[in-house]
Design a protein around this motif. Sequence first.
Motif, PDB file in Angstrom:
ATOM      1  N   LEU A   1      76.263  39.631  41.902  1.00  0.00           N
ATOM      2  CA  LEU A   1      74.973  38.949  41.950  1.00  0.00           C
ATOM      3  C   LEU A   1      73.843  39.897  41.569  1.00  0.00           C
ATOM      4  CD1 LEU A   1      73.478  36.340  42.694  1.00  0.00           C
ATOM      5  CD2 LEU A   1      73.264  37.241  45.004  1.00  0.00           C
ATOM      6  N   GLU A   2      73.902  41.130  42.049  1.00  0.00           N
ATOM      7  CA  GLU A   2      72.851  42.087  41.717  1.00  0.00           C
ATOM      8  C   GLU A   2      72.849  42.403  40.226  1.00  0.00           C
ATOM      9  OE1 GLU A   2      71.326  46.566  42.722  1.00  0.00           O
ATOM     10  OE2 GLU A   2      72.437  45.470  44.243  1.00  0.00           O
ATOM     11  N   ALA A   3      74.030  42.514  39.638  1.00  0.00           N
ATOM     12  CA  ALA A   3      74.080  42.742  38.188  1.00  0.00           C
ATOM     13  C   ALA A   3      73.446  41.567  37.447  1.00  0.00           C
ATOM     14  CB  ALA A   3      75.515  42.947  37.736  1.00  0.00           C
ATOM     15  N   GLY A   4      73.719  40.355  37.917  1.00  0.00           N
ATOM     16  CA  GLY A   4      73.091  39.175  37.312  1.00  0.00           C
ATOM     17  C   GLY A   4      71.599  39.154  37.514  1.00  0.00           C
ATOM     18  N   VAL A   5      71.154  39.526  38.705  1.00  0.00           N
ATOM     19  CA  VAL A   5      69.720  39.567  38.979  1.00  0.00           C
ATOM     20  C   VAL A   5      69.047  40.627  38.116  1.00  0.00           C
ATOM     21  CG1 VAL A   5      68.009  40.174  40.749  1.00  0.00           C
ATOM     22  CG2 VAL A   5      69.869  38.627  41.304  1.00  0.00           C
ATOM     23  N   MET A   6      69.668  41.785  37.997  1.00  0.00           N
ATOM     24  CA  MET A   6      69.082  42.836  37.165  1.00  0.00           C
ATOM     25  C   MET A   6      69.025  42.402  35.699  1.00  0.00           C
ATOM     26  SD  MET A   6      67.973  45.029  39.154  1.00  0.00           S
ATOM     27  CE  MET A   6      67.442  46.224  37.960  1.00  0.00           C
ATOM     28  N   ALA A   7      70.063  41.711  35.235  1.00  0.00           N
ATOM     29  CA  ALA A   7      70.041  41.204  33.854  1.00  0.00           C
ATOM     30  C   ALA A   7      68.905  40.195  33.687  1.00  0.00           C
ATOM     31  CB  ALA A   7      71.382  40.575  33.508  1.00  0.00           C
ATOM     32  N   MET A   8      68.715  39.331  34.688  1.00  0.00           N
ATOM     33  CA  MET A   8      67.633  38.352  34.621  1.00  0.00           C
ATOM     34  C   MET A   8      66.275  39.050  34.638  1.00  0.00           C
ATOM     35  SD  MET A   8      66.494  35.347  37.247  1.00  0.00           S
ATOM     36  CE  MET A   8      65.827  36.550  38.363  1.00  0.00           C
ATOM     37  N   VAL A   9      66.115  40.047  35.496  1.00  0.00           N
ATOM     38  CA  VAL A   9      64.840  40.772  35.564  1.00  0.00           C
ATOM     39  C   VAL A   9      64.553  41.470  34.240  1.00  0.00           C
ATOM     40  CG1 VAL A   9      63.710  42.772  36.636  1.00  0.00           C
ATOM     41  CG2 VAL A   9      64.803  41.053  38.060  1.00  0.00           C
ATOM     42  N   LEU A  10      65.566  42.093  33.663  1.00  0.00           N
ATOM     43  CA  LEU A  10      65.364  42.752  32.371  1.00  0.00           C
ATOM     44  C   LEU A  10      65.045  41.739  31.276  1.00  0.00           C
ATOM     45  CD1 LEU A  10      68.172  45.456  32.482  1.00  0.00           C
ATOM     46  CD2 LEU A  10      65.708  45.798  32.718  1.00  0.00           C
TER      47      LEU A  10
ATOM     48  N   HIS B   1      54.150  39.778  40.885  1.00  0.00           N
ATOM     49  CA  HIS B   1      54.775  39.903  42.190  1.00  0.00           C
ATOM     50  C   HIS B   1      56.118  40.623  42.187  1.00  0.00           C
ATOM     51  CE1 HIS B   1      51.857  36.691  42.986  1.00  0.00           C
ATOM     52  NE2 HIS B   1      51.826  37.234  44.188  1.00  0.00           N
ATOM     53  N   VAL B   2      56.845  40.567  41.082  1.00  0.00           N
ATOM     54  CA  VAL B   2      58.170  41.196  41.058  1.00  0.00           C
ATOM     55  C   VAL B   2      58.129  42.529  40.338  1.00  0.00           C
ATOM     56  CG1 VAL B   2      60.550  40.956  40.285  1.00  0.00           C
ATOM     57  CG2 VAL B   2      59.346  38.993  41.235  1.00  0.00           C
ATOM     58  N   PHE B   3      57.669  42.537  39.085  1.00  0.00           N
ATOM     59  CA  PHE B   3      57.706  43.769  38.314  1.00  0.00           C
ATOM     60  C   PHE B   3      56.789  44.824  38.917  1.00  0.00           C
ATOM     61  CE2 PHE B   3      58.655  40.749  34.658  1.00  0.00           C
ATOM     62  CZ  PHE B   3      60.008  40.803  34.929  1.00  0.00           C
ATOM     63  N   ASN B   4      55.623  44.424  39.397  1.00  0.00           N
ATOM     64  CA  ASN B   4      54.735  45.388  40.033  1.00  0.00           C
ATOM     65  C   ASN B   4      55.261  45.781  41.404  1.00  0.00           C
ATOM     66  OD1 ASN B   4      53.074  45.261  37.835  1.00  0.00           O
ATOM     67  ND2 ASN B   4      51.633  43.838  38.749  1.00  0.00           N
ATOM     68  N   GLY B   5      56.118  44.942  41.989  1.00  0.00           N
ATOM     69  CA  GLY B   5      56.684  45.236  43.296  1.00  0.00           C
ATOM     70  C   GLY B   5      57.990  46.001  43.234  1.00  0.00           C
ATOM     71  N   LEU B   6      58.420  46.401  42.050  1.00  0.00           N
ATOM     72  CA  LEU B   6      59.692  47.105  41.940  1.00  0.00           C
ATOM     73  C   LEU B   6      59.662  48.439  42.667  1.00  0.00           C
ATOM     74  CD1 LEU B   6      60.865  46.383  38.291  1.00  0.00           C
ATOM     75  CD2 LEU B   6      61.772  45.463  40.412  1.00  0.00           C
ATOM     76  N   GLY B   7      58.487  49.022  42.847  1.00  0.00           N
ATOM     77  CA  GLY B   7      58.388  50.254  43.608  1.00  0.00           C
ATOM     78  C   GLY B   7      58.867  50.041  45.036  1.00  0.00           C
ATOM     79  N   TRP B   8      58.571  48.880  45.620  1.00  0.00           N
ATOM     80  CA  TRP B   8      59.023  48.550  46.958  1.00  0.00           C
ATOM     81  C   TRP B   8      60.547  48.444  46.965  1.00  0.00           C
ATOM     82  CZ3 TRP B   8      61.906  44.640  49.019  1.00  0.00           C
ATOM     83  CH2 TRP B   8      61.926  44.557  50.402  1.00  0.00           C
ATOM     84  N   TRP B   9      61.110  47.780  45.967  1.00  0.00           N
ATOM     85  CA  TRP B   9      62.562  47.616  45.903  1.00  0.00           C
ATOM     86  C   TRP B   9      63.237  48.968  45.770  1.00  0.00           C
ATOM     87  CZ3 TRP B   9      66.282  44.421  47.023  1.00  0.00           C
ATOM     88  CH2 TRP B   9      67.533  44.621  46.491  1.00  0.00           C
ATOM     89  N   GLU B  10      62.687  49.849  44.951  1.00  0.00           N
ATOM     90  CA  GLU B  10      63.288  51.161  44.767  1.00  0.00           C
ATOM     91  C   GLU B  10      63.301  51.958  46.062  1.00  0.00           C
ATOM     92  OE1 GLU B  10      60.967  52.835  41.648  1.00  0.00           O
ATOM     93  OE2 GLU B  10      61.990  51.710  40.085  1.00  0.00           O
TER      94      GLU B  10
END
Length: 155
Positions: free
Chosen positions: A84-93, A17-26
């Motif tokens: 928060l976004e930097a933290g979220v990106m670190a968590m996603v990575l 749901h998240v990694f495959n949905g990154l195209g939507w986020w981009e």
Amino acid sequence: MLGMITLRQFLRWLRRHVFNGLGWWEKHWLRIHLASTAIGGVVLTFFLSGASISDVWDTASEFKAAAAIAPIGVLIYTAFAALLEAGVMAMVLALAFAGKLIDEFYERERRRKEREEFLIALGVEAERRRNETGGSLEEIVAQLVAEDWRPAQSE
């Protein structure tokens, strides 16, 4: 064991749901940030101005006071959102890395199981041929390996 199953299911859900949905986020990240900055700035300004739910900037002077601190509210909210976004990106990575490690673990387990099944089938075939020919097991195994013998695929 239950915790590992739950973590495995969570990582699968996250990947689907998240990694495959990154195209939507981009595609939509700028719109989301524009809307969230405005909404977050208003909410933070509301709290910084000391307004309450029943008393929402009723007079012009209260509204002017809120307007004076609005840039500070937007600045604080934007800084918080950037952190928060930097933290979220670190968590996603980190989760992507963990998902990759789990996938590699499953791949190693699958290869190990295939290798075990092959060795069992090779042993069964060598034993069968030894019973037919009466030769030594080591010679028959060496012959099967030299022939590049593969077990019959079950359908």
